[in-house]
Design an enzyme around this catalytic site. Sequence first.
Site, mmCIF file in Angstrom:
data_model
loop_
_atom_site.group_PDB
_atom_site.id
_atom_site.type_symbol
_atom_site.label_atom_id
_atom_site.label_comp_id
_atom_site.label_asym_id
_atom_site.label_seq_id
_atom_site.Cartn_x
_atom_site.Cartn_y
_atom_site.Cartn_z
ATOM 1 N N SER A 38 0.858 -1.186 0.000
ATOM 2 C CA SER A 38 0.000 0.000 0.000
ATOM 3 C C SER A 38 0.895 1.238 0.000
ATOM 4 C CB SER A 38 -0.916 -0.016 1.225
ATOM 5 O OG SER A 38 -0.141 -0.069 2.387
ATOM 6 N N GLY A 41 1.105 5.319 -3.955
ATOM 7 C CA GLY A 41 0.725 6.570 -4.620
ATOM 8 C C GLY A 41 -0.166 6.377 -5.838
ATOM 9 N N GLU A 175 -11.139 -7.985 0.594
ATOM 10 C CA GLU A 175 -12.249 -7.027 0.497
ATOM 11 C C GLU A 175 -12.322 -6.278 -0.833
ATOM 12 O OE1 GLU A 175 -11.857 -4.606 3.955
ATOM 13 O OE2 GLU A 175 -9.993 -3.684 3.270
ATOM 14 N N PRO A 216 8.405 -9.206 -7.168
ATOM 15 C CA PRO A 216 7.122 -8.811 -6.560
ATOM 16 C C PRO A 216 6.121 -8.299 -7.605
ATOM 17 C CG PRO A 216 8.963 -7.925 -5.291
ATOM 18 C CD PRO A 216 9.558 -8.512 -6.541
ATOM 19 N N THR A 217 6.613 -7.581 -8.600
ATOM 20 C CA THR A 217 5.726 -7.084 -9.664
ATOM 21 C C THR A 217 5.148 -8.260 -10.449
ATOM 22 O OG1 THR A 217 6.937 -5.030 -9.858
ATOM 23 C CG2 THR A 217 5.656 -5.674 -11.770
ATOM 24 N N GLN A 218 6.019 -9.216 -10.766
ATOM 25 C CA GLN A 218 5.526 -10.387 -11.522
ATOM 26 C C GLN A 218 4.411 -11.092 -10.755
ATOM 27 O OE1 GLN A 218 8.661 -13.092 -12.788
ATOM 28 N NE2 GLN A 218 10.146 -11.422 -12.769
ATOM 29 N N CYS A 407 -11.664 26.341 11.718
ATOM 30 C CA CYS A 407 -12.791 25.641 12.325
ATOM 31 C C CYS A 407 -12.643 25.595 13.851
ATOM 32 C CB CYS A 407 -12.963 24.260 11.691
ATOM 33 S SG CYS A 407 -14.660 23.671 11.819
ATOM 34 N N GLU A 431 -19.332 21.646 23.159
ATOM 35 C CA GLU A 431 -18.851 20.348 22.659
ATOM 36 C C GLU A 431 -18.118 19.601 23.769
ATOM 37 O OE1 GLU A 431 -16.356 20.605 19.158
ATOM 38 O OE2 GLU A 431 -16.015 18.440 19.126
ATOM 39 N N ARG A 488 -20.371 21.011 13.691
ATOM 40 C CA ARG A 488 -21.694 20.994 14.337
ATOM 41 C C ARG A 488 -21.888 22.209 15.247
ATOM 42 N NH1 ARG A 488 -23.519 15.790 13.489
ATOM 43 N NH2 ARG A 488 -21.853 14.237 13.468
ATOM 44 N N HIS A 533 -13.396 25.495 6.060
ATOM 45 C CA HIS A 533 -12.113 24.825 5.788
ATOM 46 C C HIS A 533 -11.557 25.306 4.446
ATOM 47 C CE1 HIS A 533 -12.142 21.628 8.925
ATOM 48 N NE2 HIS A 533 -13.432 21.917 8.924
ATOM 49 N N GLU A 535 -8.716 25.066 3.323
ATOM 50 C CA GLU A 535 -7.696 24.155 2.788
ATOM 51 C C GLU A 535 -8.244 23.204 1.726
ATOM 52 O OE1 GLU A 535 -9.046 24.009 5.785
ATOM 53 O OE2 GLU A 535 -9.124 21.985 6.626
#
Length: 563
Positions: A38, A41, A175, A216-218, A407, A431, A488, A533, A535
């Site tokens: 994992s 990218g 999964e 590993p690619t193979q 925020c 909160e 909220r 937000h 960003e």
Amino acid sequence: MNFYFCNTIICFTFVSRYNQSDFIMNTKYVFVSGGVSSSLGKGIISASLAKLLQARGLRVTIQKFDPYINIDPGTLNPYEHGECYVTEDGAETDLDLGHYERFLGVYTSKANNVTTGKIYRTVIDKEREGAYLGKTVQIIPHITDEIKRRMLLLGKTGRYDVVITELGGTVGDIESLPFIEAVRQLQWELPEEDCITVHLTLVPYLSAAKELKTKPTQHSVRMLQQYGVQPDIIVCRTEHPINLDIKRKVALFCNVRPEAVIESMDASSIYEVPINMHKERLDEIVLRKFNIKNDVEPNLVTWKDFLVKLKNPKHEVDIALVGKYVELQDAYKSILESFIHAGAANECKVYVHSIQSENITDDNVTDYLKNMDGILVAPGFGERGLEGKIKAIHYAREHNVPFFGICLGMQMAVIEFARNVLGMKDAMSTEVLPNTKTPIIDLMEDQKALTVKGGTMRLGAYSCRIAEGTLAYKIYGTTDIMERHRHRYEFNNKYLGVVTDAGMVASGKNPESGLVEIMELPSHPFFIGVQFHPEYKSTVEKPQPIFVAFVKAASIYKDAKKK
Ligand code: GLN
């Protein structure tokens, strides 16, 4: 129309090169899977390919299919899955959608992020409605049909020439199997020249053997082939250049042509990747397989200009990012990327120093912050680290250090002001202290009756009216803006009078509800807190204005300090 940012004109100029020309083509589909490991990218490769195709005049969107069972990542702790990204239409999504928007400058939407949870919910709801009466509901065909329906959905809107689908997870995960199976079926159902699969793998370098290893690619490709999917293109992530021999070897073992084995070397910035992929001719190979004649060189003028500025900064600043998820880079992804965009716009290298707000005390706050040229207090939820955030804001306000609160960061800025300027010592947000006597920040009225947590915050784009003559007006240069939200709680307008009498200004409000969107302190050189937000909307080609102004203010502060 509203799917485009302000560079609409550019997008539509591109559009006309294709759809008004002498042929109308089918929507083309690219599926991007990943193998071996994992975090290779896939999102960046998908976004880079999309950028190159867009820069050649095609209308492109990217969608992400995530294998987990949550309906969306909105209920996930950022430590689990990184930042939750929010789209204009209020979807809480995977952070890769942020990359898609930052690269393409085109909005994504609810339809661009599908999870296993969403697929199953649709199928189970249909089963209860009786849509499959008499039938056994199964993964094949019912789940895979629903996956395929969603994979083709954006393509069917007619808004895109190319839809790139990134498959979350790694080939071999239990999964993600139904997603791979759906791609296998689509490979046969779609015309051959309308469907491409790209597989991203890792080619590790063994320093003891001084060799790059393709095994590993193979194995990864073989596993994909076992599921019935033959990749058309293999992108090899690597730390060392891959020579032609290695490309030939991968090609031979994996049934692709050597030119379809693409090297993806580690880059100093993710924004280099489109350029690198173009050098490797990824876009050309994709277009050839799609049978699209396109001889235009990708128009990457603005992109390259950004890269030049990014790599040749004339100044540098140190910014504190005060938050509680700082151990995980991905938790504040969009904020960090916004600093990269804003830094380049200012030709300034921004060093972001992550500070765990839980660790900030009265005794060490100066040590943490004395060398900083700007202080950003991050969004967040719950009590942990809250007092540290308030202390950091106190420091910024009293020492005239440029401050930017997002925020929760804005909410805490008002609380700090109420406590230390107005003397309301127990000022708090309901909160964390539901029974506080001074609820400066309170639950929004329409949130009070809600019991369900998933997807029920105030989400997505809302308008904000900015008062003229304020810092916010100077930054945006206009009175009406739209920004994205995820909260909220809100500033309690019962306290607006006392707070503004003491010198804080509510410079931006929602024109319909009066909800305070922006707070600022005119007595301070740069002190701004926003309920939204910003960003989420910063892109390479359109950096977010508050971030740009904040970096500039930090740079001015630094120069003044030196003098
Ligand atoms: N927890 C606060 C709220 O819900 C702030 C949320 C945020 O920072 N995104 O209003």
